[in-house]
Each structure stands twice: as structure tokens, then as C-alpha cells.
Motif scaffolding. Sequence first.
Motif, mmCIF file in Angstrom:
data_model
loop_
_atom_site.group_PDB
_atom_site.id
_atom_site.type_symbol
_atom_site.label_atom_id
_atom_site.label_comp_id
_atom_site.label_asym_id
_atom_site.label_seq_id
_atom_site.Cartn_x
_atom_site.Cartn_y
_atom_site.Cartn_z
ATOM 1 N N ILE D 9 -8.600 3.829 15.457
ATOM 2 C CA ILE D 9 -8.562 2.859 16.549
ATOM 3 C C ILE D 9 -9.076 1.506 16.081
ATOM 4 N N SER D 10 -8.386 0.469 16.502
ATOM 5 C CA SER D 10 -8.828 -0.904 16.275
ATOM 6 C C SER D 10 -8.632 -1.643 17.592
ATOM 7 N N VAL D 265 -7.253 6.340 -3.538
ATOM 8 C CA VAL D 265 -6.139 7.183 -3.099
ATOM 9 C C VAL D 265 -6.640 8.295 -2.176
ATOM 10 N N ARG D 266 -7.748 8.927 -2.535
ATOM 11 C CA ARG D 266 -8.256 10.029 -1.703
ATOM 12 C C ARG D 266 -8.639 9.532 -0.321
ATOM 13 N N TRP D 267 -9.301 8.388 -0.255
ATOM 14 C CA TRP D 267 -9.708 7.871 1.049
ATOM 15 C C TRP D 267 -8.490 7.526 1.905
ATOM 16 N N HIS D 268 -7.446 6.987 1.269
ATOM 17 C CA HIS D 268 -6.224 6.688 2.014
ATOM 18 C C HIS D 268 -5.611 7.984 2.556
ATOM 19 N N ILE D 269 -5.512 8.971 1.690
ATOM 20 C CA ILE D 269 -4.904 10.252 2.077
ATOM 21 C C ILE D 269 -5.696 10.916 3.205
ATOM 22 N N ASP D 270 -6.991 10.756 3.160
ATOM 23 C CA ASP D 270 -7.838 11.343 4.208
ATOM 24 C C ASP D 270 -7.910 10.446 5.443
ATOM 25 N N HIS D 271 -7.125 9.381 5.462
ATOM 26 C CA HIS D 271 -7.044 8.488 6.629
ATOM 27 C C HIS D 271 -8.414 7.941 6.985
ATOM 28 N N ARG D 272 -9.113 7.513 5.966
ATOM 29 C CA ARG D 272 -10.446 6.960 6.174
ATOM 30 C C ARG D 272 -10.482 5.438 6.005
ATOM 31 N N VAL D 273 -9.326 4.840 5.713
ATOM 32 C CA VAL D 273 -9.280 3.402 5.452
ATOM 33 C C VAL D 273 -8.617 2.669 6.617
ATOM 34 N N LEU D 274 -9.305 1.675 7.174
ATOM 35 C CA LEU D 274 -8.725 0.804 8.194
ATOM 36 C C LEU D 274 -8.722 -0.622 7.658
ATOM 37 N N VAL D 275 -7.630 -1.334 7.872
ATOM 38 C CA VAL D 275 -7.524 -2.705 7.365
ATOM 39 C C VAL D 275 -7.629 -3.687 8.520
ATOM 40 N N TYR D 276 -8.461 -4.701 8.331
ATOM 41 C CA TYR D 276 -8.405 -5.845 9.255
ATOM 42 C C TYR D 276 -8.859 -7.095 8.526
ATOM 43 N N LYS D 277 -8.194 -8.185 8.817
ATOM 44 C CA LYS D 277 -8.537 -9.472 8.211
ATOM 45 C C LYS D 277 -8.528 -9.430 6.683
#
Lengths: 284, 284, 284, 284
Positions: D9-10, D265-277
Motif C-alpha cells: 500500500i502507498s 533480487v530476493r527482496w523484489h521476489i519477496d515483494h518487500r520493495v516499494l518505490v516512491y520518489k
Amino acid sequence: MKNTATLLISSPDRKGLVAAIADFLYKHNANILHADQHQDATEGIFLMRVEWDLADFTLSLADFPAAFDKAMADFDMNWQLVDGRKRTRMAIFVSKFDHCLVDLLYRHKQGELQCDIPLIISNHEDTREIADFYGIPYHVVSVTAENKVEAEAEQFRLLAEYNINLIVLARYMQVLSSEFCKQYPQQIINIHHSFLPAFHGARPYHRAFERGVKLIGATGHYVTEILDDGPIIEQNVTRISHRDSIDDLLQKGRDLERVVLSSAVRWHIDHRVLVYKNKTVVFD
Amino acid sequence: MKNTATLLISSPDRKGLVAAIADFLYKHNANILHADQHQDATEGIFLMRVEWDLADFTLSLADFPAAFDKAMADFDMNWQLVDGRKRTRMAIFVSKFDHCLVDLLYRHKQGELQCDIPLIISNHEDTREIADFYGIPYHVVSVTAENKVEAEAEQFRLLAEYNINLIVLARYMQVLSSEFCKQYPQQIINIHHSFLPAFHGARPYHRAFERGVKLIGATGHYVTEILDDGPIIEQNVTRISHRDSIDDLLQKGRDLERVVLSSAVRWHIDHRVLVYKNKTVVFD
Amino acid sequence: MKNTATLLISSPDRKGLVAAIADFLYKHNANILHADQHQDATEGIFLMRVEWDLADFTLSLADFPAAFDKAMADFDMNWQLVDGRKRTRMAIFVSKFDHCLVDLLYRHKQGELQCDIPLIISNHEDTREIADFYGIPYHVVSVTAENKVEAEAEQFRLLAEYNINLIVLARYMQVLSSEFCKQYPQQIINIHHSFLPAFHGARPYHRAFERGVKLIGATGHYVTEILDDGPIIEQNVTRISHRDSIDDLLQKGRDLERVVLSSAVRWHIDHRVLVYKNKTVVFD
Amino acid sequence: MKNTATLLISSPDRKGLVAAIADFLYKHNANILHADQHQDATEGIFLMRVEWDLADFTLSLADFPAAFDKAMADFDMNWQLVDGRKRTRMAIFVSKFDHCLVDLLYRHKQGELQCDIPLIISNHEDTREIADFYGIPYHVVSVTAENKVEAEAEQFRLLAEYNINLIVLARYMQVLSSEFCKQYPQQIINIHHSFLPAFHGARPYHRAFERGVKLIGATGHYVTEILDDGPIIEQNVTRISHRDSIDDLLQKGRDLERVVLSSAVRWHIDHRVLVYKNKTVVFD
């Protein structure tokens, strides 16, 4: 002084916990500033830290306990409410090595440590000058094998007089009695100059040197009755080589100790440390 | 294969030592490529590593020992000459965890480890596939409480057959006998998955987890008769938090172990490690 | 004050160099305490640092230059002799941020920095109190766009009066003129609060925050005419996360800056830094 | 494959947000496994990641979007639902340097990377053998200045055929076109072999060597149209000294790159990365 309240929760993990807590705060119009939680699946434990602005909060902190207990009746919850407008009152115990003392006092003046420091207790006169520079009352309580009980009685008296709720052992070279440790559970922070559990006890840098380790460490931990065994709050290490003499280890160690101890103290003051099973959770 | 010679010296510290050595090498037209020395003032010990190009060197390595001993007669010197044209012959011992094995073989292929790896010994079949991929002979020697003597006899036979002078225990889950350790002094390197001397012995990650440390470590060391007590070659640590489960520790540990073990092995192969007083000097 | 001499050598790499130097020192009965050397094969450069006890040394340091030049006539050598009995005289330049100043003065008192600190120059009154505590003369020289030439003239006068040969910019917020930089080559050390060459120039922590880096850094370097471009002596970094505000970066940065700057200063004072090709060799 | 769902969520930060989300999940009997949130006070942004067990969850994921949108109508929320039963499908792009490729494939086999890797694309034949060992389809797509459009068309075809939603550039030595970058927003992860923003562009280790930095770094980041400018997911550094040649930097860099890239890569795969700004929040 911060116009916030912080709630620290430790509870068996149950469905609906977060919803119940969030609802309670929302109903009383809390503006949440920080929230962090941790679930230990192995132990089935739920831990939470939530901090909110008191500006619009519609419940007085005096009425909070009864109201919150009622709302959380379904859960077997331990909780602690911290009023951010009341600063931690910290005493520093020190012997002759003054690097941690100097560091803590400087950080306090800088505003890094949001607490009061109304008292320094030492078993020597050596560091009085620095206490004077920062304008902090300095009491010498000599400690010997013979007078230990009386000395601690005098320390208790001073701690009570100054209304202390956090004691930082800034390279204080005396071992506190079991009674002392019990009287201030999770309220005494010590810096041990090794990477615990390696080299617990005396002269850790010398023993590290003899063992030929390639890194030396420092550990900030809560003091319990068992020496160097309390919950670890922070640790760090620095690299050494065969070029480093004992003196080099002592010097590198001073830098380590300062950073590790001040971090542990700051996290405690900011109510970010929760203890369970002789371990800490440090919410960031 | 490098057309160089390396001299490793350990000696009581005396005036004129460096001049004598430098003169000797200069007289025989050595083109020095690297030289490093260390003086331990406390112990009065002088240590040196010097590597030179053999291209213009006017003394044959066969004649070196007699000539050098004669020139150094005034000093009570221990020295070792390494012929860079003869590569170290390394055997890898492994059980079921294959991360260190895979890492060593990949680095070897990359050229990071300037040695021969003619032999892998395991007590299990599990890692044969990776040995085959890299084309390295793989021998399974089962080890049980009952057959340990016979198993080690078979291992000795293989080590002799393949002319091995370095054994790397790449997470080999068996404890070698005292006899084995004595037979290969400073020729067996082990990776222990903790920051020694903390958590020596079994299941260090689990014990680190229970103690609540904030960093986990790994140690590459020479194997001696006392378990996890040999001279430390390299150590490193990585940060963990309350968020990390045991599985996370194991995963972070694998990264640590690979880097620490491969560094220790590389420095040994490059003849950069000197041992004294159960410690190592690693010349860089 | 140390009764030693240190020789720093930079030379085209030639056979016989080490032998010639070692012979020279041995002939004059030098008791070598530390020696370190480095050969840059790509550039064909030989660098050496050797320190010896003056107790039994049979050559006076006054006669050293002529004797050494004669002995080294075959080599195209740059060398510098340091008399350990003469301590470096260091001035600290500071503006309003006082953390590096406080740190340097404390370390000096501790004995970590074996130099004299007879002068602090600031463009503000703010840090006078700490200078007074340590008993060090404190001069305010205001600097504006208009008076820069006059201000530097006053600074030169003070530096000459106090016989300064090392200037440390301890978060001094003014850019020195080209003339100033040229006058003190490799005698001005600055702390830049980023991992150079990233974020050179102004407000590096703010720019690091905006870029979203995961580590922040600090760099101790010699000052040259080109801003933030001089030879780097030491760098380090610390981890940050999305939880860290700009204020957290500033706080973590202060710890970094203190350790990095004081290391760079100590190595310079101990004559362990050699510069070539806009890089440093730091002998350990 | 995990029987969980993850909600990212953002949203603009508003009172009642957490209560609304927690209520919604509790009403549908979600057993929350992990929850983490972050409030950026400066930007007024609320970010959350919550993962729950689907075992007892009473809402089908097909019905989730409509129901959740309705319940969150009062908030101006961006959200993304991830079905843990569908694994990320990752393609690896590689040129001749194979260390990151070998590392990713090994970690995948170990179970460290919970995704499918059905495709490797290279502009060279060199790494086919390792792809074969792990049984992964390997396609060579030659790229030249002339055929770039056609080459990318072929790459798009393969990515579509294999249903890829994550592209990892494992030291892929080609710059992707703007069109390519736009087509896979926040779905392309690159490893850059420097501590960005220092040394963006070509040959960073060589430039680091020339500048004389004391640490080298690596950066894992999402690829955007501007070279080496995308949101940074992870960075780390390692210490170097004057002893290290360019080859040593390359070797130390390989270790860094492996750890940094695989973490990102692992953090992306585990859906732990959110991008803003143009920054990332990595929930741990």
C-alpha cells in the motif's frame, strides 16, 4: 520533550489484535507517527510499538489504562504506556576511563539523547572536571570489598534522591550486587568491551589479543544478576591485524564502545527496546 | 604457475637482519616483487615475507638452502623457501552442505585460487554432481563411530596418492582425530560458522540465535588437536536482527562462510600466512 | 615525544634499493622498529617507510642528509627524514559544528594524537568554550566574500606565529583560496561528509537523502586547489534506511566524520602517509 | 509456493488508515504473518506491507479488489495485491562475466530465491554450460550497434513466450533502449559495480583505482531510462588498499556484486520493495 505517547505491547499472537489496537487509537483520534510490530512465529508472540501525537488525542493518559484494559479484555496482553512529555532520568556510573562518559555528555548536549542526566556517580575523583564542564552533579562513592553494602546503600539513596530510572555503566569497573541488579530490571545498561559471549569477564581486549582474533567487539546490554549475560541491545566489531598492539586494541575499542553504548542508550530512551526470552527486539 | 620464489622468515629480532637478507638477495640478482615484514616488539620476534622474480636470479633453488644458511649463520633464523612454480595441491573435504565446495571450485576455475585441486573426499554421495561438473575426482569415504580409524587410513591413502599438501574442510561435519591433525600441521584449514571463540563446538547458529546476538560470524582457522582452537586466519561478521529466523541466519551465514574460507585458503596458497604463538600474521 | 627517526622514500624501483638502505642504516647501528614498503609494479615505483630508535644510532640527524645522499647516489630517490623528537604542530580550523573539534581535542588529551595543538582558528565565537576547557588559544577570524584576502592574511600570520605545519579543517565551512592551498601542500587535511567522489561540493547528506542511497560516507583527504579532489587518506561508510530522516543522517554522519578525520590526522602525524599520483599509500 | 497473500500500500497519510486496513483483514479472518509500515512525515506518505495466510481467509482473491476498493473509498490509496501461490518468473541477462549468473542459479537451487527461472538470454555462448548444468533454457541474442532494434524485438518475443515479469541484468554489458526500460517498469534489476552515484557509467573499478578511493562498492537498482539513475535497492562496499591492483579490485568486486545483486533480487521476489520518489523502501 515530545508531546507524544508510546505504547509497547507484548502479547500471545491472536487474530484481531492489530485491528483492536488500531480501532482503539482511531476512536480517540490518535495521529499515529510511527508503528512497528514483530511476530515471532516460533514462540507465537506478538510485539508492537506505536507512537502517536497527543495534540488531538481525546483520551487523557490518566484514563488510558482503564479504557485500554477494557478494550483489550479478550487478549492476554502485556502493555506499557510511555508519556513522551516525561523524560527519562539517567545516572551515569563511571570509574577512571572517561571516553564513554565524555561521549554521552557531548551527545546529550548535542540533543542526540533526549533525556535528563541529573547525576554522575563515580568511585574516583578523576572525571569530576568533565562533569563540571557540563554542569552535572558528581558524587564520589568509594567502593571496596569491605564497604560494598554501604556503598550500594549510598548509591540507592542518590538514585532515589535524583529520581533516576536509567543507570548507564560507562566503563564502571565494579560488579553490581544481585540485589542492585534486581532493583532496576531492564533499567541498567552496561558496555562490555568484547563481542559477547566471547571474552565475558575481565580483560577482554587482552584475551582477544592472546587468542589472535581478527576482529574486536563491544556489546551494550541490560544488566542481570548473571555477569555479562543480560539481553544484548547492540553489538559491533572492528578489524584488527597483527600490526595492532594491545594499546591499538584499546584505542580502537574506545571508538567501538562509544558508538555501541550510545546507540543502546538512545534506543532505550526512545522506548524502542522490548525484551523477551533474554533477547531484545529493537524497533527502528 | 608463477616464476617466483618466496621466502618466509621467523627469527629473534636482531640488528642487521634485513641488511643481511637484502644483501643476499641482491648479490644473486633477485628482482624483488613484494616484501613485507613485521616486528613483534613484545615477543622480540621478526617475521618477513619476500617474493622475487626467478628470471634473473643467479642462484638455483637447489643451492639456495646451503648458501642461505651459511649467509645467515649469525642469526637464529627459521626460514622456509617456496618455489612458486610448484602449485599447492589441495584436497577438499565436504559432507552435505555444498555452498563452500561450490564456491571454492568456482573461484578455482576463475583463477582466484592459484593451486591444483586434484581430490574431493566426502562422507556422502550428495555433492558428486558438482565435482563432476568441474572434472575433479570424487571419493566417498563413509565415516562412522566404529570405522573411524579405517576411514582415516583410507583418507591418508588418498591424500598420499594425490600428493596433497593442503586439506580444506569445507563444512566437513566430522571431527578429525588427533593423529590426523598432527600429520598435517598448518596444512588443514577449517571454516567454523561462528565468531570464535564464541560458540565453538556444535550448532553455533542455533546458539547465537538463542543468545540474541546482533551479529553472526565465521572463522577460517588452521586445525589443531584442540577443537576450534587453532590459529585464526580470517574472521568476519554480518548483522542480524529480531526479524531473522534461524533459516535467515543459515542463509546469511553461508555468504559469510564462503568469503571467509576462500580468503583464508587464498592467503595460505599465496604463502602469506605465518604462524607463531597460536596466532597468524597475514602479510598483505 | 619519540626518540626515533622515520625515513620516507619514494623512488623508481631498482634492484639493490632495499639492500642499500638497510646497509646504510645497519652501518650506523640503527635499531629498526618498523619497516614497510610497497612496490607499484604498474608505475615502477618503490615506496618505503622505515622507523628506527635513535638511542644507539651513530649518525647525527644533522649529518644524515649528506651521508644518505652520497650512499644513495646510484638511485633517483626522493626521501624525507622525520625527527620524531619534534612534534607536528597542528592548527584546527572550525566553524559552528563542533563534533570534530571536540573529538580531536579529546583524543589529543588521551594521547591518541602525538602532536601539539597550539592554535584553533574559527570564523565564529561558538566553540571558544571547548577550546578554553582544553586550554588552547582560540582566534576568531571572520571571513566574508569581501574580506577573504585580508582574512587569509591574518590566518597566515597566526599560522606563522604558532609555527604550524598541519592544518586540519574540522568542518570548516569556508573554501580556502588557491594560494592558501598551494602554500601548505599535503599539510591541510579536510573531512568531507560524503563518500567521495559521490556528492562532492555542498550539502552532501541532503543530496544522499534525495538520491536514496543505502549507505552514507565520509572522506578524509588532503586539500588541493581543486575542491574535494585531493588525495584520499581514509573513507568509511555507515548503513542507512528509509527510516532515517535527514537528522538521522546528520547524526550518523557525525560519528563517521569523527572516526574518519581522526584516523587521517593520526596517520599523517605518525608519518605513515605517502602521496603519489594524487593517491595515498598509508603504511600500517 | 506460499499459500499467502501480500498487500502493498502507498497512500497519503490519514488517520484511520491502519484501523481500516486491519479491520478489513480481520473481518475476513486473515491470519497476519508479517506487517510493516512506514510513514514519511516530510512527504505525508504512508507505506505498508502486510502478508497473511490464505488458509482461513474467507474472501477469494478474485473478489478482493472490489471489496477492498469499496472499504477504502475514503482514502486515496494505491495498492497492489500479490498472490503468493504464483511465483515470479525471472529471466537473467548475461554477457561473458558469469559470477553473478552462477551465484543466482546456485541460490535458486538452494531455495534462497523463491521464483522460477525459465530463461537466460546472453549475447554470447560463453555461459551456456552453466545454464545447462542447472537445466535452464539458454538463448543467444547477438547485439550490435546495427541490429539493436531487431535484437530487442527478439528479446521481447522470448520474454513474452516465457511469461517473464522480472529481468535481472547479471553483468549484462549492453545498455537497454528507452523503450525496453519503459516496457518493464520496476521489473528490471541491474547490478552496477560501483557505489552509485560515484562512478556511474563505464569501467567503474578502473576509475575507482585511479581516484584512489579506500572502499569500492556495488549497487543493485531498478533500471530506468536514465543510465545508472534508477531507484537503489541495495548497496554495499568493501575496503581496499594501495596493495590492491586492478585485478584485486575486480576480485573483491565480484564478491560484492554477488551479495548485493542477490539481496536486491530476493527482496523484489519477496515483494518487500516499494518505490516512491525514485527511492526504495525495503521492508524487512
